[in-house]
Structure formats: structure tokens, C-alpha cells
Design an enzyme around this catalytic site. Sequence first.
Site, PDB file in Angstrom:
ATOM      1  N   SER A 117       9.804   1.911   5.615  1.00  0.00           N
ATOM      2  CA  SER A 117       8.416   1.792   6.082  1.00  0.00           C
ATOM      3  C   SER A 117       7.963   3.191   6.805  1.00  0.00           C
ATOM      4  O   SER A 117       8.786   3.816   7.270  1.00  0.00           O
ATOM      5  CB  SER A 117       8.143   0.584   6.830  1.00  0.00           C
ATOM      6  OG  SER A 117       8.413  -0.476   6.319  1.00  0.00           O
ATOM      7  N   GLU A 150       8.193  -1.843  10.871  1.00  0.00           N
ATOM      8  CA  GLU A 150       6.845  -2.838  10.808  1.00  0.00           C
ATOM      9  C   GLU A 150       7.495  -4.282  10.450  1.00  0.00           C
ATOM     10  O   GLU A 150       8.431  -4.298   9.412  1.00  0.00           O
ATOM     11  CB  GLU A 150       5.850  -2.136  10.215  1.00  0.00           C
ATOM     12  CG  GLU A 150       6.199  -1.567   8.702  1.00  0.00           C
ATOM     13  CD  GLU A 150       5.386  -2.036   7.488  1.00  0.00           C
ATOM     14  OE1 GLU A 150       4.710  -2.947   7.972  1.00  0.00           O
ATOM     15  OE2 GLU A 150       5.551  -1.891   6.633  1.00  0.00           O
ATOM     16  N   ALA A 151       6.963  -5.128  10.814  1.00  0.00           N
ATOM     17  CA  ALA A 151       7.079  -6.339  10.412  1.00  0.00           C
ATOM     18  C   ALA A 151       6.332  -6.917   9.030  1.00  0.00           C
ATOM     19  O   ALA A 151       7.100  -7.668   8.446  1.00  0.00           O
ATOM     20  CB  ALA A 151       7.060  -7.439  11.604  1.00  0.00           C
ATOM     21  N   SER A 162     -12.625  -0.312  16.597  1.00  0.00           N
ATOM     22  CA  SER A 162     -13.104  -1.573  17.167  1.00  0.00           C
ATOM     23  C   SER A 162     -12.543  -2.609  16.057  1.00  0.00           C
ATOM     24  O   SER A 162     -12.185  -3.499  16.508  1.00  0.00           O
ATOM     25  CB  SER A 162     -14.438  -1.656  17.442  1.00  0.00           C
ATOM     26  OG  SER A 162     -15.159  -0.797  18.226  1.00  0.00           O
ATOM     27  N   GLY A 167     -18.727  -1.483  20.459  1.00  0.00           N
ATOM     28  CA  GLY A 167     -18.438  -0.653  19.250  1.00  0.00           C
ATOM     29  C   GLY A 167     -18.144  -1.555  17.824  1.00  0.00           C
ATOM     30  O   GLY A 167     -17.724  -2.828  18.182  1.00  0.00           O
ATOM     31  N   CYS A 226       0.809  -1.169  -0.039  1.00  0.00           N
ATOM     32  CA  CYS A 226       0.143  -0.046  -0.124  1.00  0.00           C
ATOM     33  C   CYS A 226       0.962   1.276  -0.099  1.00  0.00           C
ATOM     34  O   CYS A 226       0.241   2.306  -0.370  1.00  0.00           O
ATOM     35  CB  CYS A 226      -0.888  -0.298   1.185  1.00  0.00           C
ATOM     36  SG  CYS A 226      -0.385  -0.564   2.692  1.00  0.00           S
ATOM     37  N   ASN A 227       2.381   1.084   0.311  1.00  0.00           N
ATOM     38  CA  ASN A 227       3.010   2.456   0.586  1.00  0.00           C
ATOM     39  C   ASN A 227       3.938   2.694  -0.594  1.00  0.00           C
ATOM     40  O   ASN A 227       4.792   3.436  -0.618  1.00  0.00           O
ATOM     41  CB  ASN A 227       3.630   2.389   1.994  1.00  0.00           C
ATOM     42  CG  ASN A 227       2.738   2.811   2.833  1.00  0.00           C
ATOM     43  OD1 ASN A 227       1.769   3.596   2.767  1.00  0.00           O
ATOM     44  ND2 ASN A 227       2.684   2.360   4.341  1.00  0.00           N
ATOM     45  N   ARG A 228       4.208   1.308  -1.570  1.00  0.00           N
ATOM     46  CA  ARG A 228       5.325   1.443  -2.438  1.00  0.00           C
ATOM     47  C   ARG A 228       4.936   0.606  -3.686  1.00  0.00           C
ATOM     48  O   ARG A 228       4.235  -0.513  -3.445  1.00  0.00           O
ATOM     49  CB  ARG A 228       6.372   0.963  -1.964  1.00  0.00           C
ATOM     50  CG  ARG A 228       6.693  -0.286  -1.549  1.00  0.00           C
ATOM     51  CD  ARG A 228       8.115  -0.562  -0.855  1.00  0.00           C
ATOM     52  NE  ARG A 228       7.963  -0.284   0.551  1.00  0.00           N
ATOM     53  CZ  ARG A 228       8.872   0.920   0.669  1.00  0.00           C
ATOM     54  NH1 ARG A 228       9.578   1.527   0.021  1.00  0.00           N
ATOM     55  NH2 ARG A 228       8.772   1.493   1.883  1.00  0.00           N
TER      56      ARG A 228
END
Lengths: 271, 425
Positions: B110, B115-116, B195, B190, B50-52
Site C-alpha cells: 500500500s 493501511e487497514a 477539516s 473551517g 484508487c491505487n491499483r
Amino acid sequence: MNHTFVILTVLAYLLSMGLYVQFLYTGKELTGRLATLLMFLGLGTHYLALLMSARASHTVPYHDLQGAMSLFGWLLAVTYLCVEIYHRQRTVGAFVMPVILIFFFIANLMPTRPHATAPVHGVVFALHVTLSILAYAAFALSCVLSLIYLGEERLLRIRRLGDVVWRLPPLELLERMSHTSVMVGLVTILVGTSLGFIAVDRNIAEHYSYFDPKYIFTLFVLLLYIVYFRLARTAAWRGARASKLCVFNFVLVVVNFWVVNLFFSQHHRYF
Amino acid sequence: MEIVLVGLNFRTAPVEVREKVSFSTEQAQRAAEELRAQGILEETLVLSTCNRSEIYGVHPTAKRASAAALVNFLSNFHSIQPELLSPSLYHHYDHDAVRHLFRVSAGLESMLLGEAEILGQVREAYLRAHAAHATGPVLNRLFQAALEIGKRVRAETELGTRPMGVASAGMKLAERIFGKLNDRTALVLGAGTISEQVVSQLRDRNIGRLYLSNRSREKAEDFAKQYKGEVLDWGNWDSTLKLPDVIVSAVGVQEALLTKPLIERSMAARGNRALFLMDLGMPRNIDPTVSELYNCYLYTMEDLSEIVQQNRSARENEVPKAEVLVEEHVAKFISWQASVELIGVLDTLRGSLKERRAAFLHEKLAGMNHFSNEDREHIGALMDELLEKLLIAPAERLRAEKELRKKIQNVEAIRELYLSDREKP
């Protein structure tokens, strides 16, 4: 020869303590394993040091305060290792090792006194003393575990979570470890005391009278820990209160141990 | 041999561009096939998260022309104008490309430092490309090394140990009290985004039993179906609250939903067993005085955000350690690359010398008719032996060279001195 084993033990314990502390901060599995391995090595050399000392004096190594303290340190290390293996948790090592080292240091730095001959010999007597000291070592370990519990609980409550808190055992595991330790203490003190009575019975004519204030004290210790064991499972006491009670019990054990052994007991000078 | 990387990430491209250039699994596979079919790259791997979105490849020649071809390819593949795309793209070659991938794998590139998930995404991308035969010896080695450094950084530094999200920080705290959560019960109040994040974290940790409750029962049931939870009636607090060990509340309320007397009663009903409460609502859903109750551990959004902030700083302190490891692995890879190139250069040199030897003999022996064919073959074999002997000593010395820089310089020197441009591998 004995000095060699003492030096080797100090080295192994010191290195093990350093590695346990490093493990607590870094969490590296290899460091933790090395710490445990060195503790095993230390236990081996410590045992040999005790054995040499016993051979030199032709008596059990715990007949004097020096030997009793050294044996206490050794049994504390044994109990801790059993708890570590059973619960698969090594971070506690960083807190237990200093206690073991202190006892070992004091025992070996004390001036050596000429050994008096033990009034009683035999396997039953040896087991009685060993199991009694093992019980006190187990209670000492439960005290250390309870102190860690209280410290961690406090840090979680005030939300001060440094590097170490994330690596300490979970609170409920600490509670279980403490229970295991107290259980070991209770069983061994029961068996040890029973063996003590057998030893007294065998030697009654020669050295002992049946009554010793130490019996009352031992009963008192037993009651204290049975109460802890019972209360720690109740709604009102489980958690921090039970841990405080465990620490309180051990303080009472130490104080009474000191007072009873030094001033009242005729036959239990050092254990 | 040249490793090429063209890509964009959250630092260089806005989300609108990233969305347009992202690859689904099928698209990544198709792109890799097309790149090789069009001769743009010999080996290819598309890494898209999603980021690269990044394309790693090995170019058949040592020229850097592939970057321009890759930009055109990306622009055509995603139907986006090159002038819109180009400013967001970065290009890296060889050592820089290797370093970039290793940093990505280590979590240093990241959005959520350390992050794993990225390591898993790199692994998946590699396994897919490998299965599709899109990778070759260079990218195989490169990505295996990237996975190794990713694991090493996580094992040897603190970069990935501390939680960076509010939900995961809360779960880690619950684990500080209970240990593993697989025999515990949780209740989530919720059914909103927060949630959902918490429920996902609980499921990742194999929570023993999951209860869900929401004002709209329908929404709670949908939620429960998705995450295999059980729905409890909203508002029936006395019977609901005695069940869980972990309570997470993230609902919109004006007054505290869970009051101190309510939790006090539930604690009595559950025999004072430890209770972990996470208040992620704004305004707060749980009366703050609940934290005074024995064996109750209450953490609000503010507390958890503060913990996340502490963790972020702690992770940032670990960056230099991780960078040292990355550089170590980059040097290792370059060393491997240099050895491979050395073998390539020596093979080319041997081939070239043999060609020259054949031409030389052909020319010199043309007028010497007293030599039989057998003699000529014998002379050829002797000259081959001489060439081998002349090559062995320098080849051994080059192989034994320990200093990477010198090794690379030597390879370059052989190329320059003995090989024509056409022959350079």
C-alpha cells in the site's frame, strides 16, 4: 509444603509479570489473557502459602511483619484483578506486578522469627485486620495508577510517544480507575476500623486500652483520602493535580504507618 | 492450473493511467463475465482501488498465453492503446501471484504502509466476485487465505496500529486522553479539505456531538448537512468554546484565532475538564501558549507530522515480521496447491492407464474366441484391481510427503514419466 507454594507463587507471579510487560509492548490479546490467568494461579498458590503459614503458627498469617507484608501483596493482587476486570484494562498489570512481587519476596526472604501468640482471636478481629490491609493495598494501587497517569500525561505534553504510550489506558480512564481504588480503600478502612473498635470492646478487660495513637493516624488517612476524593472532582484539581495529591497521600500513609506502628502504637505493630 | 495476475499500481503507473484503468463495481463484474465468456480465464476477480487495478485469474491450460490476452482485454475494455498500457503493467504467475496478493492484503504494497482499508477492499472484491460466481475453488481458497493473512499481520505485528495521517494521529491522541469519543463533543473550525478529513475521522469514531463553524455560514451548513453536525455562529467564541472536548481549527488567518485568554475563559466555564486542541492551520490558528494552560493539550500540524513520521519508521520496522507471516502463508497455499495437483495427476494417470488397459485387452483378446464375454469382463476387472494396487502405494507415499519441494518434484516427475503433453492437467 509451604515452600512449594512459595516457589509456585513466585513462578506464577514472575511469569505473569513477564507476560504483562510483553502485553504492554505488543498488545497481543492472548498474552494479556495468559498474564491474567497466571496472576489468578499465583493468587491461588499465594493463598495456600498464607494458609499453610497460619496453620503452622496456629495464628492468623498477619500477626508478624512477614505475614502482614505477604497478605498485603495478596490483597493488592486481588484489588488489582478486580479493577482490571471492572475497567477491562490490563496494561496496568505491568506496573502493579513488580510491587506485588517485591512485597512477596521481602515477606518470604525475611528471617523467620518464632511466632508470638496473638493476643486477640476471632472472626471480627481477623476481618478488622484483613480489611485494614485491603484498604492500604487499595491506596497503594491508586498510587501506582496516579503515577502512570502523571507519566503518561507528561509524555503526551512533551510529545514523546513511544510504543508504550499508545497502549496505556486513556488519562480519564486512569483517573476513574484510581477513584475506584480509593473508593474501595475508603469503604474497607471505614468498615475495618469499626470492626477494630468492636474487637477492642470485646477484649478491653484482657489486653487493650481504648486509646491508641493509631486511631488518630487512621482518622488522618481517612481525611486525606476524603479530601482527595472531593478535590479530584473540582475544577481546580481534576487531572494531574489530583493524581499528585493521590501519590502524596500514599507517601504520607507509608511514612506515618512506619512511624506510628513502630514507635507509638502498642497494638498495631504490623498493620 | 495456473494463477495469473496482471495489474498496475501507484508504483508502476502515473495517476492518469490509473484513472483510465480503474474499474467501478459494475465494470469489475462485467469484466469478470467477459473474461470468462471469451475463454481467457476460468476463474476471475477484479480488484480495483484508487491505487491499483488488478485482475486475478485461473487459466484453463498451463500456458502463460493468458497474460497477453489480458493486456489486450484491458486495453480494449478501457479503450487505451496497448503500447501506453503495457509499460505500466506487471504480470505475476502462480507463487509470485499468490505472494503479491498476500502482500497487498497485508498492506505491504500500500501507498500508506500497513493501511487497514485495503483488507476491506480485498474482502469486498472477493465477496462480489464470489456472489457473481466468477470465482472457483482456486480463487476462493486464494482469497480466503489472503483475508486470513491480512488479519494475522494486523493482529500479530504493529504494522497497522499506529496512525499514519495527521487527522487520524490527532484523533488517536484525543483517545489517549478521553478514551472512546462516542460521548464527547467536538468543534471543527473551517470547512476545507483538512477539516473534512478530521470530520470524517470524528464520524468514524462515532463522536457524540459534532459542531461546525466557518466564516461562511452557508458552507458550514452544507458541511453540517453532509456529516450530520450542528452549525455554531462564527466569532461567538465565549459561548462556543465552552462546549467541546475536542477543538480542531483549520482556517486561513493571519493572527491566532483562539488566544490564551479566550481558552482560559472557556476552561473556567467548563470546569477545567480536559480540552484537546488540534491546530491544523497555517499560519497557526491557536496561540501556542495555550499549551501551558492546565488540562489543555495542544497539538499543531508540526507536532502531528512528527508523530506520523515516528509512526512511519515504527511501521517500517515491522515489515520483516509481516513478510515472514506472508511467506508462511504462501508456503501453505503452495502446499495446498501441490496436493490438489497431485490428486489431479493421479486421476489423470488412472484414466490413462485404464484407457491403455482397455486397448491392450482389446488387441490381445481379439483372437482368443474361447473366452466368453463374462471371462473377458472378469479379466478386465482383475487388471483394474492390479492397476489400483500398483497405484495405491506410490499415491500414499506422495500424499504423505512432508517436504513441499519434494512433493512438487514428485508430481512433476509423474507428469513427465507417465503422461503425454495432451494428458497433463
